[in-house]
Design a protein around this motif. Structure first.
Motif, PDB file in Angstrom:
ATOM      1  N   ALA A   1      -2.473  -9.403  -8.762  1.00 16.55           N
ATOM      2  CA  ALA A   1      -3.423  -8.310  -8.566  1.00 16.55           C
ATOM      3  C   ALA A   1      -3.346  -7.768  -7.144  1.00 16.55           C
ATOM      4  O   ALA A   1      -3.239  -6.556  -6.927  1.00 16.55           O
ATOM      5  CB  ALA A   1      -4.833  -8.780  -8.888  1.00 16.55           C
ATOM      6  N   ALA A   2      -3.397  -8.669  -6.156  1.00 15.67           N
ATOM      7  CA  ALA A   2      -3.321  -8.236  -4.762  1.00 15.67           C
ATOM      8  C   ALA A   2      -1.945  -7.661  -4.441  1.00 15.67           C
ATOM      9  O   ALA A   2      -1.823  -6.690  -3.690  1.00 15.67           O
ATOM     10  CB  ALA A   2      -3.642  -9.406  -3.838  1.00 15.67           C
ATOM     11  N   GLY A   3      -0.888  -8.270  -5.007  1.00 18.85           N
ATOM     12  CA  GLY A   3       0.462  -7.750  -4.782  1.00 18.85           C
ATOM     13  C   GLY A   3       0.644  -6.363  -5.349  1.00 18.85           C
ATOM     14  O   GLY A   3       1.284  -5.499  -4.736  1.00 18.85           O
ATOM     15  N   PHE A   4       0.066  -6.121  -6.537  1.00 22.16           N
ATOM     16  CA  PHE A   4       0.129  -4.798  -7.149  1.00 22.16           C
ATOM     17  C   PHE A   4      -0.602  -3.762  -6.307  1.00 22.16           C
ATOM     18  O   PHE A   4      -0.128  -2.640  -6.106  1.00 22.16           O
ATOM     19  CB  PHE A   4      -0.485  -4.832  -8.550  1.00 22.16           C
ATOM     20  CG  PHE A   4      -0.827  -3.479  -9.107  1.00 22.16           C
ATOM     21  CD1 PHE A   4       0.152  -2.664  -9.650  1.00 22.16           C
ATOM     22  CD2 PHE A   4      -2.132  -3.001  -9.054  1.00 22.16           C
ATOM     23  CE1 PHE A   4      -0.154  -1.398 -10.140  1.00 22.16           C
ATOM     24  CE2 PHE A   4      -2.454  -1.752  -9.543  1.00 22.16           C
ATOM     25  CZ  PHE A   4      -1.463  -0.938 -10.082  1.00 22.16           C
ATOM     26  N   LEU A   5      -1.763  -4.129  -5.806  1.00 21.82           N
ATOM     27  CA  LEU A   5      -2.618  -3.175  -5.108  1.00 21.82           C
ATOM     28  C   LEU A   5      -2.110  -2.806  -3.717  1.00 21.82           C
ATOM     29  O   LEU A   5      -2.357  -1.690  -3.237  1.00 21.82           O
ATOM     30  CB  LEU A   5      -4.033  -3.754  -4.998  1.00 21.82           C
ATOM     31  CG  LEU A   5      -5.184  -2.787  -4.731  1.00 21.82           C
ATOM     32  CD1 LEU A   5      -5.213  -1.667  -5.761  1.00 21.82           C
ATOM     33  CD2 LEU A   5      -6.502  -3.549  -4.726  1.00 21.82           C
ATOM     34  N   ALA A   6      -1.376  -3.718  -3.086  1.00 20.47           N
ATOM     35  CA  ALA A   6      -0.974  -3.520  -1.691  1.00 20.47           C
ATOM     36  C   ALA A   6      -0.316  -2.166  -1.412  1.00 20.47           C
ATOM     37  O   ALA A   6      -0.722  -1.459  -0.475  1.00 20.47           O
ATOM     38  CB  ALA A   6      -0.066  -4.664  -1.241  1.00 20.47           C
ATOM     39  N   PRO A   7       0.694  -1.715  -2.186  1.00 21.63           N
ATOM     40  CA  PRO A   7       1.353  -0.453  -1.849  1.00 21.63           C
ATOM     41  C   PRO A   7       0.556   0.806  -2.177  1.00 21.63           C
ATOM     42  O   PRO A   7       0.954   1.903  -1.782  1.00 21.63           O
ATOM     43  CB  PRO A   7       2.652  -0.499  -2.657  1.00 21.63           C
ATOM     44  CG  PRO A   7       2.376  -1.407  -3.786  1.00 21.63           C
ATOM     45  CD  PRO A   7       1.412  -2.427  -3.260  1.00 21.63           C
ATOM     46  N   ILE A   8      -0.562   0.662  -2.891  1.00 23.62           N
ATOM     47  CA  ILE A   8      -1.365   1.856  -3.218  1.00 23.62           C
ATOM     48  C   ILE A   8      -2.777   1.760  -2.638  1.00 23.62           C
ATOM     49  O   ILE A   8      -3.640   2.565  -2.963  1.00 23.62           O
ATOM     50  CB  ILE A   8      -1.442   2.088  -4.745  1.00 23.62           C
ATOM     51  CG1 ILE A   8      -2.134   0.920  -5.455  1.00 23.62           C
ATOM     52  CG2 ILE A   8      -0.051   2.330  -5.328  1.00 23.62           C
ATOM     53  CD1 ILE A   8      -2.428   1.189  -6.927  1.00 23.62           C
ATOM     54  N   ALA A   9      -2.990   0.777  -1.772  1.00 25.44           N
ATOM     55  CA  ALA A   9      -4.332   0.528  -1.249  1.00 25.44           C
ATOM     56  C   ALA A   9      -4.849   1.662  -0.361  1.00 25.44           C
ATOM     57  O   ALA A   9      -6.060   1.833  -0.203  1.00 25.44           O
ATOM     58  CB  ALA A   9      -4.350  -0.790  -0.476  1.00 25.44           C
ATOM     59  N   ASP A  10      -3.937   2.443   0.231  1.00 23.41           N
ATOM     60  CA  ASP A  10      -4.363   3.513   1.139  1.00 23.41           C
ATOM     61  C   ASP A  10      -4.762   4.793   0.406  1.00 23.41           C
ATOM     62  O   ASP A  10      -5.270   5.731   1.020  1.00 23.41           O
ATOM     63  CB  ASP A  10      -3.255   3.823   2.148  1.00 23.41           C
ATOM     64  CG  ASP A  10      -3.036   2.679   3.129  1.00 23.41           C
ATOM     65  OD1 ASP A  10      -3.976   1.892   3.313  1.00 23.41           O
ATOM     66  OD2 ASP A  10      -1.934   2.574   3.683  1.00 23.41           O
ATOM     67  N   TYR A  11      -4.519   4.857  -0.908  1.00 23.82           N
ATOM     68  CA  TYR A  11      -4.916   6.021  -1.696  1.00 23.82           C
ATOM     69  C   TYR A  11      -6.402   5.932  -2.049  1.00 23.82           C
ATOM     70  O   TYR A  11      -6.953   4.842  -2.162  1.00 23.82           O
ATOM     71  CB  TYR A  11      -4.108   6.102  -2.995  1.00 23.82           C
ATOM     72  CG  TYR A  11      -2.648   6.400  -2.836  1.00 23.82           C
ATOM     73  CD1 TYR A  11      -2.136   7.673  -3.076  1.00 23.82           C
ATOM     74  CD2 TYR A  11      -1.745   5.407  -2.473  1.00 23.82           C
ATOM     75  CE1 TYR A  11      -0.779   7.949  -2.956  1.00 23.82           C
ATOM     76  CE2 TYR A  11      -0.386   5.670  -2.338  1.00 23.82           C
ATOM     77  CZ  TYR A  11       0.083   6.944  -2.583  1.00 23.82           C
ATOM     78  OH  TYR A  11       1.423   7.212  -2.451  1.00 23.82           O
ATOM     79  N   ASP A  12      -7.026   7.068  -2.243  1.00 24.01           N
ATOM     80  CA  ASP A  12      -8.407   7.103  -2.707  1.00 24.01           C
ATOM     81  C   ASP A  12      -8.391   7.260  -4.227  1.00 24.01           C
ATOM     82  O   ASP A  12      -8.113   8.332  -4.758  1.00 24.01           O
ATOM     83  CB  ASP A  12      -9.160   8.266  -2.061  1.00 24.01           C
ATOM     84  CG  ASP A  12     -10.615   8.344  -2.528  1.00 24.01           C
ATOM     85  OD1 ASP A  12     -11.072   7.385  -3.190  1.00 24.01           O
ATOM     86  OD2 ASP A  12     -11.283   9.352  -2.245  1.00 24.01           O
ATOM     87  N   TRP A  13      -8.701   6.177  -4.941  1.00 25.38           N
ATOM     88  CA  TRP A  13      -8.629   6.179  -6.397  1.00 25.38           C
ATOM     89  C   TRP A  13      -9.989   6.360  -7.052  1.00 25.38           C
ATOM     90  O   TRP A  13     -10.088   6.324  -8.284  1.00 25.38           O
ATOM     91  CB  TRP A  13      -7.988   4.875  -6.891  1.00 25.38           C
ATOM     92  CG  TRP A  13      -6.581   4.715  -6.445  1.00 25.38           C
ATOM     93  CD1 TRP A  13      -6.096   3.822  -5.538  1.00 25.38           C
ATOM     94  CD2 TRP A  13      -5.447   5.500  -6.862  1.00 25.38           C
ATOM     95  NE1 TRP A  13      -4.743   3.991  -5.369  1.00 25.38           N
ATOM     96  CE2 TRP A  13      -4.319   5.011  -6.171  1.00 25.38           C
ATOM     97  CE3 TRP A  13      -5.286   6.567  -7.756  1.00 25.38           C
ATOM     98  CZ2 TRP A  13      -3.058   5.549  -6.339  1.00 25.38           C
ATOM     99  CZ3 TRP A  13      -4.024   7.109  -7.923  1.00 25.38           C
ATOM    100  CH2 TRP A  13      -2.928   6.601  -7.235  1.00 25.38           C
TER     101      TRP A  13
END
Length: 272
Positions: free
Chosen positions: A108-120
């Motif tokens: 979960a954390a690995g998946f989120l890391a590259p998109i964490a800076d986007y506002d979802w």
């Protein structure tokens, strides 16, 4: 099975495609840690016996878990973090000094890391697949603030249960359904992986600002990513998640932080 050198493993069926040994050995070498990391082919039938055989090996630090064992592992090891209820899949097992085994999920954390800076917040995501990886993805999407998720899956009942467990608003469609317009498309299935059937999906319904994220990393440029690039859509390949989840597991196995400043060289080796 005993050995003097500490080691960890990645297990799955199949396992030849795994790049985890390359990643962990790269970090072990950079940090001058005397340990090993291996790939071990384990079938679903052999999984309980494999786990039992590792309990009494003090050199075994744990394992990463890939297809098809992420859900079955829930019944074989301790779950102190409540991964069963929160995510419903385990991808990492760590051996404690007393021989007890603890399971967790770094996907979960690995998946989120590259998109964490986007506002979802308030956005719509489409997830292809309803297996162990998809469970971690839905957990991460909820943490990121995604408002609605559509799952494309072969097994609609399984996907509906997954969506319900995640407590997210959304719906379920068959694999051959036309994609809804979405802000984020994620392939969390094995489709498109080396040795697996191709992922057949028409990207025309996606808006021009949609981000396409494929968790498959062998091959690195999947058919899905090629199609997305033809439409000039932003893409993220599976190496980002693979490295991210591996970094968290590495710390659990070997008690050291990976040298992330060397990521560029690591990525070059992974794509050579």
């Amino acid at each position: 099975m005993t050995t003097e050198m500490p080691y960890a493993e990645v297990i799955g069926d199949p396992i030849a495609q795994s790049k985890s040994p390359l990643i962990h050995k790269f970090w072990l070498d950079r940090l001058d840690i005397e340990a090993d990391y291996r790939a071990c082919h384990v079938t679903l039938d052999a999984l309980p016996g494999y786990i039992e055989s590792r309990r009494d090996d003090p050199a075994w630090r744990g394992c990463n878990v890939t297809i098809p064992h992420k859900i079955a592992m829930l019944d074989l090891v301790a779950d102190p973090g409540g991964v069963r209820d929160k995510i419903g899949a385990m991808n990492t097992v760590v051996r404690q000094d007393d021989g007890s085994l603890m399971g967790t999920n770094t996907d979960a954390a690995g998946f989120l890391a590259p998109i964490a800076d986007y506002d979802w917040s308030g956005k719509h995501a489409v997830v292809i697949g309803a297996g162990g990886a998809a469970r971690a993805v839905l957990f991460a999407l909820k943490q990121a603030g995604i408002a609605e998720t559509t799952i494309l899956a072969r097994n609609g009942l399984k996907a509906s249960g997954l969506l319900m467990q995640s407590s997210m608003k959304g719906g379920v469609l068959p694999m051959d359904a036309r994609l809804p317009g979405a802000d984020l498309l994620i392939n969390a299935s094995p489709l498109g992986m080396m040795g697996q059937p191709a992922l057949e999906v028409d990207l025309d319904p996606l808006p021009t600002d949609c981000l396409v994220y494929d968790l498959v990393y062998a091959p690195l440029e999947t058919g899905l990513l090629k199609a997305a690039k033809k439409r000039d859509l932003a893409v993220i390949d599976g190496l980002d998640m693979l490295i991210g989840q591996a970094a968290l597991a590495f710390e659990l196995f070997f008690g050291a932080t990976p040298p992330m400043e060397d990521d560029d060289e690591l990525r070059k080796r992974l794509t050579a």
